[in-house]
Design an enzyme around this catalytic site. Sequence first.
Site, PDB file in Angstrom:
ATOM      1  CE  LYS A   1      -3.874   1.623   2.658  1.00 18.95           C
ATOM      2  NZ  LYS A   1      -4.854   1.295   4.060  1.00 18.95           N
TER       3      LYS A   1
ATOM      4  CB  SER B   1      -8.161   2.749   2.982  1.00 22.89           C
ATOM      5  OG  SER B   1      -7.396   2.142   4.025  1.00 22.89           O
TER       6      SER B   1
ATOM      7  CB  SER C   1      -8.267  -0.241   5.724  1.00 20.01           C
ATOM      8  OG  SER C   1      -9.084   1.066   5.749  1.00 20.01           O
TER       9      SER C   1
END
Lengths: 464, 72
Positions: free
Chosen positions: A77, A153, A177
């Site tokens: 990420k 996310s 997330s």
Amino acid sequence: MSFLSAFEIAAQVRDGDVTARAITEATLASIEKRDGALNAFTAVTADRALAAADAVDAARAAGRPLGPLAGVPFAVKNLFDIEGLPTLAGSKIRRETAPPARDATLVQRLTVAGAILVGALNMDEFAYGFVTENAHDGPVRNPHDPTRIAGGSSGGSAAAVSAGLVPLSLGSDTNGSIRIPAGLCGVFGLKPTYGRLSRQGVFPFVESLDHVGPFARSVEELALAYDVLQGPDPDGDAICVRDADPLAGRLDTLAEHPLRVGVLDGWFQQGAFPEVLEALEQVAQALSADRSVTLPGAQAARAAAFCLTAFEGGELHHDDLAARAMDYDPAVRDRLLAGALLPKGVAQAARRYRTIFRDQVAEVFQRYDVLLAPASVCPAPPIGQATMEMDGVPVSVRKNLGAFTQPISYIGLPVVAAPVNRPGRLPIGVQIIAPPWREDLAFAAALRLQRAGVAAAHPPKAFA
Amino acid sequence: MALDAETQAFLDLAEAEIAPWTAARAAERDLPIPTQALAGVIDNVALLRAQTRLFIDALGEAAGQTPEPFQP
């Protein structure tokens, strides 16, 4: 090549059946060819990856021992520090920031184990959302249906693994997330105990609630990554002081032991779509979970997590919001601005309730080894869908997909998100929740489900 | 122990008072709210107030107490 497991890749590299360079070149070619349909990657670190692959091959040629992830591609990420690359955290305003001088601790640990970093992954701006419809980088598309969201996310992290672009990735989870995108993309994800894995070099969102963890397509690969990532890092992350508790060599035995399994009801099923409850029931039956468990404080816990998130996020971004509010993703900006206005007493009360709810749940864990709950209210909604119905009431998708995950991360419990085996249908994930520091129990239950054919990560049709 | 006055006042806001509170609080916090963001911020403040009420109610008498350090 795409859906080879981390174990298969590392074994082939170790045995000399294939070079790490060949694996890396194939991975980079696959990303080049296939990521256009997903938008999972925001940067590809090709030069670095090839150099790292050559180093693995050179080590093998010199007869030096190779790590357990030798030649295994991974991606992170884009809130994890990568040496030489600005840490975007999904934002526009960090694009001009100086690149970090070193990798985040967890990137370093995977690299030391022989894994090859191939890129950075798309996410909701500053990790504030469950949809990964990023205003700057575009939405991540779900590999199982590109008209739908990947969840967030850590949407890029889940989609890249689901589509077979990499076998392993890293994400972060403040309110859900990791668990939500894992469920919506049909892969396994681990949100460990708060403080278990180091957040050094990870752009923060809510210090009190931030966790980091891996994604994989099988329980064994998730466990392998987890073992590599564990261990104290007190200089980098003050809460990461716990000794490693490796799973290697004991996961099989654990999976054969009896487990006392409860199913969370009440808040954790309220508003859930029928197919989500059906999937939960399938998992409950496979684990012989015939008792329902009510956590009366769950709704308040979710509310407290919601407000603590807004408060701490708002505090963190106060100065940037004051200077450059219009450079934020509008959906994130409005939430952070509102959070920055909250009185401090709201955050104090949210922190006060945290230990009360923790103690309530600890009491329940006297009777159960793991608890089950859906990972999300529904399967992946279409991209662009702003609202969904929960119990007949229209609510924001962005703010409510995490209704079932937020109470759990609020008190830092470890969770394995497992994809329920539903071939040909949209993925649905289940949270396997364990007592603090007992990730092993969640892994054991997940492995049992996988062996029973109840949990499985299917290659999406378009990528198989 | 009672909540502090600032938090209590936030909880006691009537629907019609949220917009003026938002503007006043933004000035106090030295945080200009762009015109395009104002409606969204007000909506979010209203949501946060409703959510705050949920856990303050659950806390009861403990609402104003100092939180203990958190360990999972």
